[in-house]
Scaffold this motif. Structure first.
Motif, short mmCIF file in Angstrom:
data_model
loop_
_atom_site.label_atom_id
_atom_site.label_comp_id
_atom_site.label_asym_id
_atom_site.label_seq_id
_atom_site.Cartn_x
_atom_site.Cartn_y
_atom_site.Cartn_z
N GLN A 290 -2.98 14.70 0.96
CA GLN A 290 -2.62 13.50 1.72
C GLN A 290 -2.37 12.29 0.83
OE1 GLN A 290 -2.31 13.82 5.26
NE2 GLN A 290 -2.35 15.89 4.42
N THR A 291 -1.88 12.52 -0.40
CA THR A 291 -1.69 11.44 -1.37
C THR A 291 -0.25 10.94 -1.46
OG1 THR A 291 -1.39 13.04 -3.15
CG2 THR A 291 -3.62 12.22 -2.81
N ASN A 292 0.63 11.42 -0.63
CA ASN A 292 2.03 11.00 -0.65
C ASN A 292 2.19 9.64 0.04
OD1 ASN A 292 3.02 13.43 -1.90
ND2 ASN A 292 2.54 14.44 0.04
N PRO A 293 3.32 8.97 -0.19
CA PRO A 293 3.56 7.70 0.51
C PRO A 293 3.45 7.89 2.03
CG PRO A 293 5.20 8.03 -1.20
CD PRO A 293 4.40 9.31 -1.11
N TYR A 294 2.92 6.89 2.68
CA TYR A 294 2.73 6.85 4.13
C TYR A 294 1.62 7.77 4.61
CZ TYR A 294 7.20 4.60 3.48
OH TYR A 294 8.20 3.78 3.01
N GLN A 295 0.80 8.28 3.70
CA GLN A 295 -0.39 9.05 4.08
C GLN A 295 -1.61 8.22 3.71
OE1 GLN A 295 0.61 12.80 2.04
NE2 GLN A 295 0.88 13.69 4.08
N LEU A 296 -2.78 8.61 4.23
CA LEU A 296 -3.95 7.73 4.12
C LEU A 296 -4.77 7.89 2.85
CD1 LEU A 296 -5.17 7.68 7.82
CD2 LEU A 296 -3.86 5.97 6.58
N ASN A 297 -4.54 8.91 2.05
CA ASN A 297 -5.24 9.02 0.77
C ASN A 297 -4.41 8.30 -0.29
OD1 ASN A 297 -6.64 9.69 -1.55
ND2 ASN A 297 -6.61 11.88 -1.19
N PHE A 298 -4.17 7.00 -0.06
CA PHE A 298 -3.28 6.25 -0.93
C PHE A 298 -3.93 5.86 -2.25
CE2 PHE A 298 -4.91 3.48 2.43
CZ PHE A 298 -5.69 2.60 1.68
N VAL A 299 -5.24 6.12 -2.43
CA VAL A 299 -5.86 5.87 -3.73
C VAL A 299 -5.68 7.07 -4.66
CG1 VAL A 299 -7.54 4.22 -2.82
CG2 VAL A 299 -8.15 6.64 -2.98
N GLY A 300 -5.12 8.15 -4.13
CA GLY A 300 -4.82 9.32 -4.96
C GLY A 300 -6.03 10.15 -5.33
N PHE A 301 -7.06 10.11 -4.50
CA PHE A 301 -8.27 10.90 -4.78
C PHE A 301 -7.93 12.39 -4.73
CE2 PHE A 301 -12.11 13.09 -3.15
CZ PHE A 301 -12.93 12.89 -4.25
N ARG A 302 -8.27 13.10 -5.82
CA ARG A 302 -8.04 14.54 -5.89
C ARG A 302 -9.27 15.21 -6.47
NH1 ARG A 302 -2.52 16.00 -5.55
NH2 ARG A 302 -1.16 14.19 -5.55
N VAL B 214 0.83 -1.21 0.00
CA VAL B 214 0.00 0.00 0.00
C VAL B 214 0.86 1.25 0.00
CG1 VAL B 214 -1.77 1.29 1.25
CG2 VAL B 214 -1.92 -1.20 1.11
N ASN B 215 1.81 1.36 0.90
CA ASN B 215 2.64 2.56 0.99
C ASN B 215 3.52 2.78 -0.24
OD1 ASN B 215 1.60 3.33 3.44
ND2 ASN B 215 3.22 2.37 4.63
N LYS B 216 3.76 1.72 -0.99
CA LYS B 216 4.56 1.83 -2.23
C LYS B 216 3.66 1.90 -3.46
CE LYS B 216 8.58 -0.45 -0.24
NZ LYS B 216 9.48 -1.62 -0.31
N PHE B 217 2.36 1.98 -3.24
CA PHE B 217 1.38 2.04 -4.34
C PHE B 217 1.51 0.85 -5.28
CE2 PHE B 217 2.43 6.52 -3.25
CZ PHE B 217 1.23 6.84 -2.64
N ASP B 218 1.85 -0.29 -4.74
CA ASP B 218 2.04 -1.51 -5.52
C ASP B 218 0.77 -2.36 -5.46
OD1 ASP B 218 3.12 -3.58 -6.98
OD2 ASP B 218 4.30 -4.39 -5.31
N PHE B 219 -0.29 -1.86 -6.08
CA PHE B 219 -1.56 -2.59 -6.12
C PHE B 219 -2.42 -2.05 -7.25
CE2 PHE B 219 -2.06 0.99 -3.22
CZ PHE B 219 -3.25 1.57 -3.64
N ASP B 220 -3.27 -2.90 -7.78
CA ASP B 220 -4.29 -2.48 -8.74
C ASP B 220 -5.62 -2.28 -8.03
OD1 ASP B 220 -2.65 -2.54 -11.03
OD2 ASP B 220 -2.84 -4.72 -11.10
N ALA B 221 -5.88 -3.12 -7.06
CA ALA B 221 -7.08 -3.02 -6.22
C ALA B 221 -6.77 -3.71 -4.90
CB ALA B 221 -8.27 -3.69 -6.90
N LEU B 222 -7.45 -3.31 -3.85
CA LEU B 222 -7.26 -3.96 -2.56
C LEU B 222 -8.49 -3.79 -1.71
CD1 LEU B 222 -5.84 -1.74 -0.04
CD2 LEU B 222 -4.78 -1.34 -2.22
N ILE B 223 -8.61 -4.65 -0.74
CA ILE B 223 -9.73 -4.59 0.19
C ILE B 223 -9.16 -4.31 1.57
CG2 ILE B 223 -11.58 -5.87 1.31
CD1 ILE B 223 -11.88 -7.50 -1.25
N LEU B 224 -9.63 -3.22 2.17
CA LEU B 224 -9.22 -2.84 3.52
C LEU B 224 -10.46 -2.44 4.30
CD1 LEU B 224 -6.10 -0.60 2.75
CD2 LEU B 224 -6.10 -2.93 3.63
N GLY B 225 -10.34 -2.40 5.58
CA GLY B 225 -11.43 -1.95 6.43
C GLY B 225 -11.03 -0.72 7.21
N TRP B 226 -12.00 0.14 7.47
CA TRP B 226 -11.75 1.36 8.23
C TRP B 226 -12.50 1.29 9.54
CZ3 TRP B 226 -8.11 4.62 6.95
CH2 TRP B 226 -7.72 4.73 5.62
N GLN B 227 -11.90 1.80 10.57
CA GLN B 227 -12.55 1.99 11.87
C GLN B 227 -12.48 3.47 12.16
OE1 GLN B 227 -13.91 -0.40 13.78
NE2 GLN B 227 -14.45 0.90 15.49
#
Length: 148
Positions: A37-49, A9-22
């Motif tokens: 918040q789209t940089n590595p180690y931040q939580l907007n790892f899907v790059g939503f802008r 996830v932090n290296k953006f090495d995925f096409d799709a993934l399933i995660l859960g949020w609390q």
């Protein structure tokens, strides 16, 4: 931190993934949806802008009027639903136990105190607005909000 998050996830090495949020009582949408918040180690790892979403997220953080804050949240949710950076699968059922001795304390502008029971919403959440009491997050004296 899990190896999967660290190595994929932090290296953006995925096409799709399933995660859960609390999420907490009042989740901070900034860290999940804001464009900054789209940089590595931040939580907007899907790059939503989305600039309108960014503006709404900031306004939600700054707004103390519950009705206006809710309207900003509704618009943000519309944008997220349309853009679909996530495919939301489900929200699991949950149970809450609330002691009947815990009540909402309202104090009007003349200092008159009234107590109300906390009741579940249609979705089963416990949401209430309190104009007084010390058990809520600090807000201007006119409105204090919390939900369970």
């Amino acid at each position: 931190m899990s190896v999967f998050i660290k190595e994929r996830v932090n290296k953006f090495d995925f096409d799709a993934l399933i995660l859960g949020w609390q999420m907490g009582i009042e989740p901070d949408l900034y860290q999940i949806w804001h464009s900054s918040q789209t940089n590595p180690y931040q939580l907007n790892f899907v790059g939503f802008r989305n600039q309108e979403a960014d503006d709404l997220i900031v306004r939600i953080r700054q707004e103390y009027d519950h009705e206006r804050q809710a309207s900003f949240c509704h618009r943000l949710h519309e944008i997220i639903a349309f853009e679909q950076p996530y495919t939301f699968l489900y929200v699991s059922k949950w149970s809450a136990i609330l002691d009947k001795r815990i009540v909402i304390k309202d104090v009007d502008s003349q200092g008159k105190v009234a107590y109300r029971k906390i009741t579940p919403t249609k979705t089963g959440n416990y949401t209430f607005i309190s104009t007084g009491g010390s058990n809520c997050r600090k807000r201007p004296p006119s409105v204090r909000r919390a939900s369970f």
